[in-house]
Each structure stands twice: as structure tokens, then as C-alpha cells.
Scaffold this active site. Sequence first.
Site, PDB file in Angstrom:
ATOM      1  N   ILE A  69       0.837  -1.205   0.000  1.00 35.47           N
ATOM      2  CA  ILE A  69       0.000   0.000   0.000  1.00 35.47           C
ATOM      3  C   ILE A  69       0.868   1.248   0.000  1.00 35.47           C
ATOM      4  CG2 ILE A  69      -1.728   1.312   1.287  1.00 35.47           C
ATOM      5  CD1 ILE A  69      -2.798  -1.411   2.310  1.00 35.47           C
ATOM      6  N   CYS A 106       2.257   1.149   8.075  1.00 36.36           N
ATOM      7  CA  CYS A 106       3.065   0.112   8.715  1.00 36.36           C
ATOM      8  C   CYS A 106       2.166  -0.747   9.594  1.00 36.36           C
ATOM      9  CB  CYS A 106       4.162   0.748   9.556  1.00 36.36           C
ATOM     10  SG  CYS A 106       3.576   2.014  10.710  1.00 36.36           S
ATOM     11  N   PRO A 107       2.547  -1.992   9.835  1.00 35.22           N
ATOM     12  CA  PRO A 107       1.763  -2.827  10.748  1.00 35.22           C
ATOM     13  C   PRO A 107       1.922  -2.331  12.170  1.00 35.22           C
ATOM     14  CG  PRO A 107       3.763  -3.957  10.082  1.00 35.22           C
ATOM     15  CD  PRO A 107       3.692  -2.711   9.261  1.00 35.22           C
ATOM     16  N   ARG A 121      -3.426   1.220  11.355  1.00 27.23           N
ATOM     17  CA  ARG A 121      -4.062   0.696  12.556  1.00 27.23           C
ATOM     18  C   ARG A 121      -4.260   1.837  13.544  1.00 27.23           C
ATOM     19  NH1 ARG A 121      -5.311  -2.893   9.850  1.00 27.23           N
ATOM     20  NH2 ARG A 121      -4.943  -5.142  10.082  1.00 27.23           N
ATOM     21  N   ASP A 137      -9.079   6.056   8.782  1.00 30.65           N
ATOM     22  CA  ASP A 137     -10.089   5.032   8.513  1.00 30.65           C
ATOM     23  C   ASP A 137     -10.081   3.992   9.621  1.00 30.65           C
ATOM     24  OD1 ASP A 137     -12.087   3.855   6.720  1.00 30.65           O
ATOM     25  OD2 ASP A 137     -10.617   2.245   6.410  1.00 30.65           O
ATOM     26  N   GLU A 168     -12.836  -0.055  17.890  1.00 25.98           N
ATOM     27  CA  GLU A 168     -13.808  -0.026  16.794  1.00 25.98           C
ATOM     28  C   GLU A 168     -14.963  -0.982  17.102  1.00 25.98           C
ATOM     29  OE1 GLU A 168     -10.517   0.864  13.276  1.00 25.98           O
ATOM     30  OE2 GLU A 168     -11.341  -1.140  13.496  1.00 25.98           O
ATOM     31  N   HIS A 215     -13.641   2.463   8.913  1.00 26.01           N
ATOM     32  CA  HIS A 215     -12.855   1.295   8.509  1.00 26.01           C
ATOM     33  C   HIS A 215     -13.396   0.670   7.211  1.00 26.01           C
ATOM     34  CE1 HIS A 215      -9.821  -1.669  10.417  1.00 26.01           C
ATOM     35  NE2 HIS A 215      -9.782  -1.774   9.093  1.00 26.01           N
TER      36      HIS A 215
END
Length: 316
Positions: A158, A207-208, A236, A260, A265, A284
Site C-alpha cells: 500500500i 506500517c503494521p 491501525r 479510517d 472499533e 474502517h
Amino acid sequence: MKIVILDCHAVNPGDLSWDEIKGLADCTVYERSKPEEVVQRAKDADAILINKVNITRELLAQLPRLKYIGELATGYNNIDLDAAHERGITVTNIPAYSTDSVAQHVFALLLNVTNRVDHYAEATREGTWSRQLDFCYWDSPLIELSGKTMGIVGLGHIGCKVAEIAHAMGMDISAATSKNSSDLPECIRKVTMEGLFSTSDIITLHCPLTAENHHMINAKTLAMMRPGTILINTGRGGLIDEEAVAAALESGHLRAYCADVLEQEPPRADNPLLRQPNAYITPHVAWATREARKRLMDICVENIKCFMAGEPQNEV
């Protein structure tokens, strides 16, 4: 083989079909599963497919037949991988299915800030343009992206796609990445995280989430940023300290926060970002185009076929 899909609604609310998976094995589909329902529903399963259900060590101990967990997403932090591997359970994920959709959403968020499309469309519906003396009007700054510096944190699928689009729009691109500078396209300049924070007009996170980068955007790192920076998070929610970002919006140090994802959540009603007019938060949905979800399901089917053939793919 018995497959149980424990929480399918977000991936497929009814506009796609599970028939291919049902053609491979005995398959039971649940739209949602509460934590207390998981063991009962999955106790006889050889394989489970999950999206957000938490698979803990304690839960796995109660599922002795389980041989396969298929994550219906790219991220798999909801699975205790160590416990799964200790029990010989194969775990797969769905990589790169949403790259184009998420990158598109990044620029939808960004352009909403720079061009205020929603604001002006709503004002026109309300008759504001009709009351003007001139042929045009604007009541907020309009920003050209060409020549601006975009800082990208993370250059996976991405992040690279976002860089490609930004370059096409005439933007300068900096990146904080583990990749070697020699492996990057000429249009991307590798910088330190501190350098990225201090020199970017727009910062976008790709990034994760890890224990090391939890709340990487906090009061200290926000202070490094230029006044008027636009911050985007489609990675995230836990990458940012929401209280600190809300304070930076309140003070005007951040021009806008576009996201997003949130740390919880659905969000708490008292989430401080929900009170900020310059926080643009979508629920999201960046990944959720029909095209991306169809790719996800196609890859899921192939993951199951490969596992059944004894040659797992996309194993984590």
C-alpha cells in the site's frame, strides 16, 4: 473436512457468494460470533475462517480437531500464532488484496481536506453559491498538492502504491522504511523517522502495528511536525495516541487528521477525535470495495485448496 466461518458479515454482507468454499467441504457460515460462542461453534471444525474473532491460547486448547485457521484479512494480530504453531495448526492470511482500494481511500481523505469537496457540495445544496455576487466563492483555503512533500511510514504494497500516485500528482516523497535506498524508485527519498516528521507537509501511515510502534504518533512526535501538517492513518488505530492528536487539532498544530481506523472499533462515544471538526474519520471502509472483497474471497479459496493439497500458501 469441516469448515466453520465464524464472522463473515464484514467481508461478505450478502453481495458475494460462499459457494466455492461450500463446494470444497462441509461449511457452516455465521455472520458474527460472540466470544462465548466460538468454542461451541468451532469444536468439531477441522478449519475455521475468521476476520476479527480473537483466537487465544486458551481457546485453541478447547479445539483439539482444529488444523487450519484462515484469516480473512491481511493482519493477523487477533491470533496467538505461537500457540497455533505449537499445536501444528496452519495459519494463513490474505495479503495485498486491498492495495488499490486503500491507496484510493488515502487520496479521497487527503483531497477532501485540500479541496473541501464535501464542504462545498453541501454548501451548494444549501444555496450558498446561489446567493453570491461573483461567479465563484470559497470560504476556506484550497491547497495544491504538486510540490508538497508526502512522508510515507512503511513501504509495503500500500505504501508503494500511495507513493506511485503521489509522484504522479507532482509531490515530493520521503519514506521511513527498512528497505535499502538502492532498492527504492528514484522518486522516493529514504529518511529517518525524525526527518520525515520534521520535513513533510502530509504524513501517511502504512506500517503494521507492533509493540514497538504502538502510539508512535504521540505528543513528542507531533511536536516535531510542521505547523499545518496533514496526518493520515489507514493502517491501525493503535499507531496514534488519540488524546495527543486531538490536542494537536485543538491547538491548530495539525491542519487535519484523516483516518479510517481507530484504536477501539466501533469507537467510544466519548472518543476525543469525534469532537474535532478537522478530524475526518471514516468507519474502517478503505478495504471494503466490492472488488477488493472479491479478491479476498478468491485468495481465501486458493489458500484452502493449497492447504488441502498439502502445500499451504500465504502461511504466517
